[in-house]
Write a protein that holds these residues in place. Structure first.
Motif, PDB file in Angstrom:
ATOM      1  N   PHE A 157      -7.375  -2.242   8.113  1.00 24.67           N
ATOM      2  CA  PHE A 157      -7.295  -0.836   7.703  1.00 24.67           C
ATOM      3  C   PHE A 157      -5.862  -0.501   7.283  1.00 24.67           C
ATOM      4  N   ILE A 158      -4.889  -0.910   8.090  1.00 30.26           N
ATOM      5  CA  ILE A 158      -3.489  -0.657   7.755  1.00 30.26           C
ATOM      6  C   ILE A 158      -3.128  -1.311   6.423  1.00 30.26           C
ATOM      7  N   ALA A 159      -3.515  -2.566   6.260  1.00 30.67           N
ATOM      8  CA  ALA A 159      -3.168  -3.292   5.033  1.00 30.67           C
ATOM      9  C   ALA A 159      -3.788  -2.626   3.805  1.00 30.67           C
ATOM     10  N   ARG A 160      -5.034  -2.230   3.894  1.00 32.72           N
ATOM     11  CA  ARG A 160      -5.696  -1.593   2.747  1.00 32.72           C
ATOM     12  C   ARG A 160      -5.050  -0.260   2.403  1.00 32.72           C
ATOM     13  N   ARG A 161      -4.717   0.522   3.426  1.00 36.11           N
ATOM     14  CA  ARG A 161      -4.084   1.814   3.165  1.00 36.11           C
ATOM     15  C   ARG A 161      -2.687   1.628   2.578  1.00 36.11           C
ATOM     16  N   MET A 162      -1.973   0.583   2.984  1.00 35.38           N
ATOM     17  CA  MET A 162      -0.672   0.300   2.379  1.00 35.38           C
ATOM     18  C   MET A 162      -0.819  -0.030   0.901  1.00 35.38           C
ATOM     19  N   ILE A 163      -1.800  -0.844   0.572  1.00 39.90           N
ATOM     20  CA  ILE A 163      -2.044  -1.186  -0.828  1.00 39.90           C
ATOM     21  C   ILE A 163      -2.389   0.067  -1.628  1.00 39.90           C
ATOM     22  N   ILE A 164      -3.228   0.915  -1.068  1.00 41.88           N
ATOM     23  CA  ILE A 164      -3.615   2.156  -1.748  1.00 41.88           C
ATOM     24  C   ILE A 164      -2.394   3.025  -2.036  1.00 41.88           C
ATOM     25  N   HIS A 165      -1.432   3.046  -1.101  1.00 49.75           N
ATOM     26  CA  HIS A 165      -0.230   3.861  -1.274  1.00 49.75           C
ATOM     27  C   HIS A 165       0.885   3.134  -2.027  1.00 49.75           C
ATOM     28  N   GLY A 166       0.642   1.907  -2.451  1.00 50.29           N
ATOM     29  CA  GLY A 166       1.663   1.178  -3.192  1.00 50.29           C
ATOM     30  C   GLY A 166       2.804   0.682  -2.331  1.00 50.29           C
ATOM     31  N   ILE A 167       2.541   0.453  -1.043  1.00 47.26           N
ATOM     32  CA  ILE A 167       3.563  -0.027  -0.118  1.00 47.26           C
ATOM     33  C   ILE A 167       3.468  -1.547  -0.010  1.00 47.26           C
ATOM     34  N   THR A 168       4.600  -2.214  -0.111  1.00 42.35           N
ATOM     35  CA  THR A 168       4.631  -3.666   0.008  1.00 42.35           C
ATOM     36  C   THR A 168       4.180  -4.091   1.400  1.00 42.35           C
ATOM     37  N   TRP A 181     -13.868   3.682   7.411  1.00 43.34           N
ATOM     38  CA  TRP A 181     -13.716   2.935   6.167  1.00 43.34           C
ATOM     39  C   TRP A 181     -12.380   3.285   5.518  1.00 43.34           C
ATOM     40  N   ALA A 182     -11.593   2.279   5.198  1.00 48.73           N
ATOM     41  CA  ALA A 182     -10.264   2.525   4.626  1.00 48.73           C
ATOM     42  C   ALA A 182     -10.342   3.203   3.263  1.00 48.73           C
ATOM     43  N   GLU A 183     -11.453   3.015   2.559  1.00 49.81           N
ATOM     44  CA  GLU A 183     -11.583   3.651   1.239  1.00 49.81           C
ATOM     45  C   GLU A 183     -11.829   5.146   1.349  1.00 49.81           C
ATOM     46  N   PHE A 184     -12.365   5.600   2.469  1.00 47.25           N
ATOM     47  CA  PHE A 184     -12.751   7.003   2.618  1.00 47.25           C
ATOM     48  C   PHE A 184     -12.033   7.706   3.772  1.00 47.25           C
ATOM     49  N   GLY A 185     -11.204   6.982   4.499  1.00 43.49           N
ATOM     50  CA  GLY A 185     -10.499   7.562   5.633  1.00 43.49           C
ATOM     51  C   GLY A 185      -8.997   7.491   5.441  1.00 43.49           C
ATOM     52  N   LYS A 186      -8.275   7.904   6.462  1.00 44.83           N
ATOM     53  CA  LYS A 186      -6.819   7.807   6.448  1.00 44.83           C
ATOM     54  C   LYS A 186      -6.313   7.663   7.878  1.00 44.83           C
ATOM     55  N   ILE A 187      -5.119   7.116   7.994  1.00 49.19           N
ATOM     56  CA  ILE A 187      -4.478   6.925   9.294  1.00 49.19           C
ATOM     57  C   ILE A 187      -3.657   8.159   9.633  1.00 49.19           C
ATOM     58  N   ILE A 188      -3.839   8.675  10.842  1.00 47.09           N
ATOM     59  CA  ILE A 188      -3.071   9.843  11.264  1.00 47.09           C
ATOM     60  C   ILE A 188      -2.101   9.506  12.391  1.00 47.09           C
ATOM     61  N   CYS A 189      -2.235   8.321  12.982  1.00 44.88           N
ATOM     62  CA  CYS A 189      -1.315   7.909  14.040  1.00 44.88           C
ATOM     63  C   CYS A 189      -1.360   6.391  14.185  1.00 44.88           C
ATOM     64  N   ILE A 190      -0.186   5.780  14.265  1.00 40.61           N
ATOM     65  CA  ILE A 190      -0.067   4.385  14.676  1.00 40.61           C
ATOM     66  C   ILE A 190       0.826   4.377  15.904  1.00 40.61           C
ATOM     67  N   PHE A 200       1.572   8.304   4.167  1.00 38.64           N
ATOM     68  CA  PHE A 200       2.567   7.461   3.513  1.00 38.64           C
ATOM     69  C   PHE A 200       3.758   7.227   4.447  1.00 38.64           C
ATOM     70  N   LYS A 201       4.224   8.290   5.092  1.00 39.36           N
ATOM     71  CA  LYS A 201       5.356   8.167   6.009  1.00 39.36           C
ATOM     72  C   LYS A 201       4.999   7.292   7.207  1.00 39.36           C
ATOM     73  N   ILE A 202       3.810   7.483   7.749  1.00 41.55           N
ATOM     74  CA  ILE A 202       3.360   6.663   8.882  1.00 41.55           C
ATOM     75  C   ILE A 202       3.417   5.187   8.519  1.00 41.55           C
ATOM     76  N   LEU A 203       2.868   4.849   7.366  1.00 43.62           N
ATOM     77  CA  LEU A 203       2.791   3.453   6.956  1.00 43.62           C
ATOM     78  C   LEU A 203       4.172   2.881   6.628  1.00 43.62           C
ATOM     79  N   LYS A 204       5.027   3.671   5.984  1.00 43.40           N
ATOM     80  CA  LYS A 204       6.383   3.208   5.677  1.00 43.40           C
ATOM     81  C   LYS A 204       7.179   2.962   6.952  1.00 43.40           C
TER      82      LYS A 204
END
Length: 237
Positions: free
Chosen positions: A125-136, A59-68, A92-96
């Motif tokens: 999941f990627i899109a939701r985590r980007m929104i959570i981190h304030g990434i466009t 779940w994107a609300e309770f998890g995080k991405i550690i590798c793409i 944050f760095k992964i997503l940026k």
């Protein structure tokens, strides 16, 4: 249709996720309550919220991405290569870094994203985590207002369904039935959290993730009835 898509226009991808915290006990009271409410129907009476927390990574609300991990074809004349790269570090760095890759190299109208079950899991999941981190959101992830046929996403699971929407086939099963070398190594998805938090072996996770990306590309080639990649064509960059 997929035979007409230039392979060089596709970015293949896979993500690995874990619970946002190593242990349920690390969550504050609000997060514990929200987790209990979110999972009450999945848990039923079989698991306590704490016992069930090892699954929080889905779940994107309770998890995080550690590798793409990403892969893309590069053709120069008759020479074909498949270049694989991974983004790790803090989320944050992964997503940026991933957003920069898409913006700088896969942002044109002809470009597509492809994964296995990616429409249901990886890309949302990627899109939701980007929104959570304030990434466009890169354009390829911003689906608001797009018609279904305008969404620039391919999914090998969907391609294999042939319209049978109730049918789920794992990537491991699909590679087996199509005669593709298995992407799985010494771990599976259920062990990623342990390898990350306890063993602290991110390199092992990167290897696992990159194998999945290669497997998705191989499945796509088989669906097009093209020759599979051989080891010399795969470049890790």
């Amino acid at each position: 249709m997929i035979h007409k898509i230039p392979l060089d226009n596709i970015l293949f991808l896979d993500i690995e996720t874990v619970p946002a915290e190593e242990n349920y006990r690390n969550l504050d009271e609000d997060w514990q309550q929200l987790w209990e409410q979110k999972t009450q129907y999945q848990r039923r009476d079989e698991y306590t919220p704490e016992d069930f927390y090892e699954r929080a990574g889905i779940w994107a609300e309770f998890g995080k991405i550690i590798c793409i991990s990403c892969g893309y074809f590069n053709h120069k004349g008759d020479v074909r290569h498949f270049r694989v790269t991974s983004f790790i570090g803090d989320e944050f760095k992964i997503l940026k870094d991933f957003a920069n890759l898409m913006t700088n190299h896969f942002s044109q109208a002809q470009h597509l994203l492809c994964g296995h079950n990616a429409k249901e899991f990886d890309l949302p999941f990627i899109a939701r985590r980007m929104i959570i981190h304030g990434i466009t959101l890169p354009d390829k992830l911003n689906l608001f207002g797009k018609k279904p046929w305008e969404v620039p996403h391919l999914d090998t699971l969907e391609l294999w369904k042939f319209g049978d929407y109730k049918h789920f086939t794992s990537l491991k099963l699909l590679t087996k039935v199509l005669g593709i070398p298995s992407p799985k190594g010494d771990i599976d998805g259920s062990q990623v959290g342990h390898v990350y938090y306890v063993e602290k072996d991110i390199d092992r996770i990167v290897t696992y993730c990159e194998k999945d990306v290669i497997a998705v590309a191989q499945v796509f080639l088989r669906l097009r009835r093209e020759e599979l990649l051989v080891d010399d064509e795969i470049l890790h960059v």
